[in-house]
Motif scaffolding. Structure first.
Motif, PDB file in Angstrom:
ATOM      1  N   GLU A 107      -9.623  12.903 102.698  1.00  0.00           N
ATOM      2  CA  GLU A 107     -10.000  14.143 102.019  1.00  0.00           C
ATOM      3  C   GLU A 107      -8.924  14.562 101.027  1.00  0.00           C
ATOM      4  OE1 GLU A 107     -10.532  18.678 103.507  1.00  0.00           O
ATOM      5  OE2 GLU A 107     -11.794  17.195 104.536  1.00  0.00           O
ATOM      6  N   LEU A 108      -7.645  14.421 101.422  1.00  0.00           N
ATOM      7  CA  LEU A 108      -6.551  14.747 100.517  1.00  0.00           C
ATOM      8  C   LEU A 108      -6.541  13.805  99.315  1.00  0.00           C
ATOM      9  CD1 LEU A 108      -3.665  15.414 103.095  1.00  0.00           C
ATOM     10  CD2 LEU A 108      -4.994  17.117 101.832  1.00  0.00           C
ATOM     11  N   ALA A 109      -6.826  12.527  99.577  1.00  0.00           N
ATOM     12  CA  ALA A 109      -6.855  11.553  98.489  1.00  0.00           C
ATOM     13  C   ALA A 109      -7.960  11.883  97.493  1.00  0.00           C
ATOM     14  CB  ALA A 109      -7.044  10.149  99.062  1.00  0.00           C
ATOM     15  N   GLU A 110      -9.113  12.299  98.008  1.00  0.00           N
ATOM     16  CA  GLU A 110     -10.216  12.669  97.120  1.00  0.00           C
ATOM     17  C   GLU A 110      -9.837  13.864  96.259  1.00  0.00           C
ATOM     18  OE1 GLU A 110     -14.933  14.029  97.410  1.00  0.00           O
ATOM     19  OE2 GLU A 110     -13.846  13.376  99.205  1.00  0.00           O
ATOM     20  N   GLU A 111      -9.160  14.842  96.876  1.00  0.00           N
ATOM     21  CA  GLU A 111      -8.716  16.015  96.123  1.00  0.00           C
ATOM     22  C   GLU A 111      -7.718  15.616  95.033  1.00  0.00           C
ATOM     23  OE1 GLU A 111      -5.982  19.945  97.003  1.00  0.00           O
ATOM     24  OE2 GLU A 111      -7.498  19.409  98.479  1.00  0.00           O
ATOM     25  N   ALA A 112      -6.868  14.629  95.339  1.00  0.00           N
ATOM     26  CA  ALA A 112      -5.860  14.175  94.379  1.00  0.00           C
ATOM     27  C   ALA A 112      -6.415  13.163  93.378  1.00  0.00           C
ATOM     28  CB  ALA A 112      -4.676  13.561  95.123  1.00  0.00           C
ATOM     29  N   ARG A 113      -7.676  12.802  93.549  1.00  0.00           N
ATOM     30  CA  ARG A 113      -8.340  11.842  92.675  1.00  0.00           C
ATOM     31  C   ARG A 113      -7.607  10.498  92.646  1.00  0.00           C
ATOM     32  NH1 ARG A 113      -7.783  16.115  89.339  1.00  0.00           N
ATOM     33  NH2 ARG A 113      -6.839  14.902  87.649  1.00  0.00           N
ATOM     34  N   MET A 114      -7.327   9.999  93.848  1.00  0.00           N
ATOM     35  CA  MET A 114      -6.711   8.685  93.972  1.00  0.00           C
ATOM     36  C   MET A 114      -7.114   8.078  95.314  1.00  0.00           C
ATOM     37  SD  MET A 114      -2.676   9.754  94.644  1.00  0.00           S
ATOM     38  CE  MET A 114      -2.539  10.596  93.076  1.00  0.00           C
ATOM     39  N   SER A 115      -6.877   6.798  95.485  1.00  0.00           N
ATOM     40  CA  SER A 115      -7.202   6.138  96.746  1.00  0.00           C
ATOM     41  C   SER A 115      -6.236   6.586  97.838  1.00  0.00           C
ATOM     42  CB  SER A 115      -7.123   4.619  96.590  1.00  0.00           C
ATOM     43  OG  SER A 115      -5.786   4.213  96.363  1.00  0.00           O
ATOM     44  N   ALA A 116      -6.623   6.369  99.094  1.00  0.00           N
ATOM     45  CA  ALA A 116      -5.762   6.743 100.208  1.00  0.00           C
ATOM     46  C   ALA A 116      -4.439   5.994 100.150  1.00  0.00           C
ATOM     47  CB  ALA A 116      -6.472   6.480 101.532  1.00  0.00           C
ATOM     48  N   SER A 117      -4.488   4.707  99.782  1.00  0.00           N
ATOM     49  CA  SER A 117      -3.252   3.922  99.714  1.00  0.00           C
ATOM     50  C   SER A 117      -2.346   4.422  98.590  1.00  0.00           C
ATOM     51  CB  SER A 117      -3.577   2.435  99.519  1.00  0.00           C
ATOM     52  OG  SER A 117      -4.298   2.231  98.317  1.00  0.00           O
ATOM     53  N   SER A 118      -2.939   4.824  97.459  1.00  0.00           N
ATOM     54  CA  SER A 118      -2.136   5.365  96.362  1.00  0.00           C
ATOM     55  C   SER A 118      -1.518   6.698  96.757  1.00  0.00           C
ATOM     56  CB  SER A 118      -2.992   5.537  95.106  1.00  0.00           C
ATOM     57  OG  SER A 118      -3.399   4.289  94.599  1.00  0.00           O
ATOM     58  N   LEU A 119      -2.308   7.544  97.414  1.00  0.00           N
ATOM     59  CA  LEU A 119      -1.775   8.825  97.883  1.00  0.00           C
ATOM     60  C   LEU A 119      -0.582   8.595  98.791  1.00  0.00           C
ATOM     61  CD1 LEU A 119      -1.997  11.945  98.281  1.00  0.00           C
ATOM     62  CD2 LEU A 119      -3.440  11.439 100.245  1.00  0.00           C
ATOM     63  N   TYR A 120      -0.733   7.676  99.735  1.00  0.00           N
ATOM     64  CA  TYR A 120       0.354   7.385 100.680  1.00  0.00           C
ATOM     65  C   TYR A 120       1.599   6.946  99.919  1.00  0.00           C
ATOM     66  CZ  TYR A 120       2.781   5.289 104.672  1.00  0.00           C
ATOM     67  OH  TYR A 120       3.715   4.965 105.630  1.00  0.00           O
ATOM     68  N   SER A 121       1.427   6.051  98.950  1.00  0.00           N
ATOM     69  CA  SER A 121       2.557   5.511  98.201  1.00  0.00           C
ATOM     70  C   SER A 121       3.257   6.584  97.367  1.00  0.00           C
ATOM     71  CB  SER A 121       2.079   4.373  97.294  1.00  0.00           C
ATOM     72  OG  SER A 121       3.122   3.896  96.487  1.00  0.00           O
ATOM     73  N   TYR A 122       2.496   7.370  96.618  1.00  0.00           N
ATOM     74  CA  TYR A 122       3.094   8.373  95.751  1.00  0.00           C
ATOM     75  C   TYR A 122       3.640   9.549  96.556  1.00  0.00           C
ATOM     76  CZ  TYR A 122       0.860   5.709  92.048  1.00  0.00           C
ATOM     77  OH  TYR A 122       0.486   4.709  91.195  1.00  0.00           O
ATOM     78  N   PHE A 123       2.997   9.882  97.668  1.00  0.00           N
ATOM     79  CA  PHE A 123       3.484  10.947  98.525  1.00  0.00           C
ATOM     80  C   PHE A 123       4.866  10.579  99.064  1.00  0.00           C
ATOM     81  CE2 PHE A 123       3.946  13.583 102.235  1.00  0.00           C
ATOM     82  CZ  PHE A 123       3.236  14.740 101.962  1.00  0.00           C
ATOM     83  N   ARG A 124       5.022   9.330  99.498  1.00  0.00           N
ATOM     84  CA  ARG A 124       6.320   8.874 100.001  1.00  0.00           C
ATOM     85  C   ARG A 124       7.353   8.851  98.890  1.00  0.00           C
ATOM     86  NH1 ARG A 124       8.667   6.310 104.237  1.00  0.00           N
ATOM     87  NH2 ARG A 124       6.740   6.210 105.457  1.00  0.00           N
ATOM     88  N   GLU A 125       6.935   8.498  97.678  1.00  0.00           N
ATOM     89  CA  GLU A 125       7.862   8.478  96.551  1.00  0.00           C
ATOM     90  C   GLU A 125       8.425   9.872  96.277  1.00  0.00           C
ATOM     91  OE1 GLU A 125       7.925   7.300  91.781  1.00  0.00           O
ATOM     92  OE2 GLU A 125       6.185   6.775  93.021  1.00  0.00           O
ATOM     93  N   VAL A 126       7.577  10.895  96.419  1.00  0.00           N
ATOM     94  CA  VAL A 126       7.996  12.267  96.125  1.00  0.00           C
ATOM     95  C   VAL A 126       8.787  12.878  97.273  1.00  0.00           C
ATOM     96  CG1 VAL A 126       7.152  14.623  95.717  1.00  0.00           C
ATOM     97  CG2 VAL A 126       6.124  12.692  94.492  1.00  0.00           C
ATOM     98  N   THR A 127       8.339  12.664  98.511  1.00  0.00           N
ATOM     99  CA  THR A 127       8.917  13.377  99.653  1.00  0.00           C
ATOM    100  C   THR A 127       9.863  12.548 100.499  1.00  0.00           C
ATOM    101  OG1 THR A 127       7.140  12.778 101.203  1.00  0.00           O
ATOM    102  CG2 THR A 127       6.797  14.730  99.810  1.00  0.00           C
ATOM    103  N   GLY A 128       9.834  11.226 100.347  1.00  0.00           N
ATOM    104  CA  GLY A 128      10.665  10.380 101.188  1.00  0.00           C
ATOM    105  C   GLY A 128      10.097  10.138 102.564  1.00  0.00           C
ATOM    106  N   MET A 129       8.840  10.549 102.778  1.00  0.00           N
ATOM    107  CA  MET A 129       8.199  10.350 104.080  1.00  0.00           C
ATOM    108  C   MET A 129       6.689  10.235 103.884  1.00  0.00           C
ATOM    109  SD  MET A 129       8.808  14.222 105.593  1.00  0.00           S
ATOM    110  CE  MET A 129      10.406  14.405 104.791  1.00  0.00           C
ATOM    111  N   SER A 130       6.008   9.775 104.929  1.00  0.00           N
ATOM    112  CA  SER A 130       4.552   9.660 104.870  1.00  0.00           C
ATOM    113  C   SER A 130       3.919  11.033 105.083  1.00  0.00           C
ATOM    114  CB  SER A 130       4.061   8.693 105.950  1.00  0.00           C
ATOM    115  OG  SER A 130       4.237   9.275 107.233  1.00  0.00           O
ATOM    116  N   PRO A 131       2.616  11.186 104.745  1.00  0.00           N
ATOM    117  CA  PRO A 131       1.957  12.468 105.015  1.00  0.00           C
ATOM    118  C   PRO A 131       2.017  12.867 106.487  1.00  0.00           C
ATOM    119  CG  PRO A 131       0.636  11.178 103.495  1.00  0.00           C
ATOM    120  CD  PRO A 131       1.748  10.278 103.947  1.00  0.00           C
TER     121      PRO A 131
END
Length: 301
Positions: free
Chosen positions: A214-238
């Motif tokens: 659901e978060l990935a859909e809101e961000a308009r990206m795939s779940a794997s992309s969300l996971y990757s970019y989220f970790r890039e920004v925060t240093g951790m997984s969702p």
């Protein structure tokens, strides 16, 4: 360090000692500006950094984000572009030379206005980046911070001048290449800005079950992309990010609201008190009851 920067640093110390006479956090008459003072090295403190600029006038502080450590002192400054659960510890402070720092909350709308006025909206080399950065403190930024703090001596000038001084501070920060990613967090539709919106939602709804799709859909990206970019920004997984928020809020409920461990666990989203207790112990080093006792002894309650 040359003569002029030393004088600026000394002036900032003098101003903070005058306006922050006691240990703790002091809000000022300038919206979003606060001072922090500590007369001793502190125990690690768990909190959530909001988008902000932190400048140390005296002493030093270390911040742990995930597994990464960031240390800053009067020669450097820290910027947080998104909400980040961190562990902070003041590393250098004494009654004679207390830790003194300035924290300015950053508004993304103000950042966007500065970007547009300076015509800096071009795409940087990297569209995302870590949401926490430590940079060298230059003379121009230090002088801009001083101009803002000096306004406290003439409070009648704050409504007229403060917004302009804050815009200059933001401009100086954005000129630093290390803060290039901050521009993207403010630009509507950018990947970084979409991740920032997901982070804001997770901060509001941390007690709810995590729905990555659901978060990935809101961000308009795939779940794997969300996971990757989220970790890039925060240093951790969702999941790790949510866990930090839940445990920090549970600790606050135990100490400030007087809730029992099971009630605090349910309120922050845990279904199993035993699972909560195990994760709490891994995070804070002691089970909830013993940790609460230690906190009360430390705080003299």
């Amino acid at each position: 360090m040359g003569e002029r920067p030393v004088r600026r640093s000394d002036e900032l110390v003098e101003l903070l000692e005058r306006y922050a006479k006691e240990d703790g956090t002091r809000e000022t008459e300038i919206p979003g500006l606060r001072f922090i003072r500590a007369s001793r090295i502190t125990e690690p403190v768990h909190s959530v950094y909001e988008p902000s600029l932190c400048v140390v006038a005296q002493g030093s502080k270390e911040v742990l984000l995930g597994e990464e450590r960031y240390q800053y002192d009067p020669a450097s400054y820290l910027t947080a572009s998104v909400y980040l659960p961190i562990t902070g510890q003041i590393m250098e402070a004494s009654p004679d030379a207390p830790y003194l720092s300035v924290q300015l909350q950053l508004d993304m709308n103000q950042i966007l206005e500065v970007i547009q006025a300076a015509e800096q909206a071009g795409k940087p080399k990297h569209e995302s980046g870590r949401g926490l950065v430590v940079s060298r403190l230059g003379d121009s930024l230090l002088e801009a911070v001083l101009r803002l703090v000096r306004l406290l001596d003439t409070p009648e000038d704050i409504p007229v001048l403060a917004a302009g001084f804050i815009r200059e501070i933001i401009y100086r920060v954005l000129q630093d290449e290390q803060n290039a990613a901050m521009k993207q967090f403010a630009l509507l539709g950018s990947r970084a800005q979409r991740i920032a919106k997901v982070i804001e939602r997770m901060n509001r709804e941390f007690a709810q079950p995590l729905k990555v799709e659901e978060l990935a859909e809101e961000a308009r990206m795939s779940a794997s992309s969300l996971y990757s970019y989220f970790r890039e920004v925060t240093g951790m997984s969702p999941i790790q990010y949510q866990k930090q928020l839940r445990l920090q809020e549970a600790r606050r409920l135990l100490l400030s609201e007087g809730l029992g461990a099971a009630d605090a666990a349910y309120q922050v989203g845990y279904e199993s008190p035993s699972h909560f207790s195990r994760e709490y112990t891994r995070k804070f080093g002691l089970p909830p009851g013993r940790d609460l006792q230690r906190l009360r002894e430390t705080l003299g309650r």
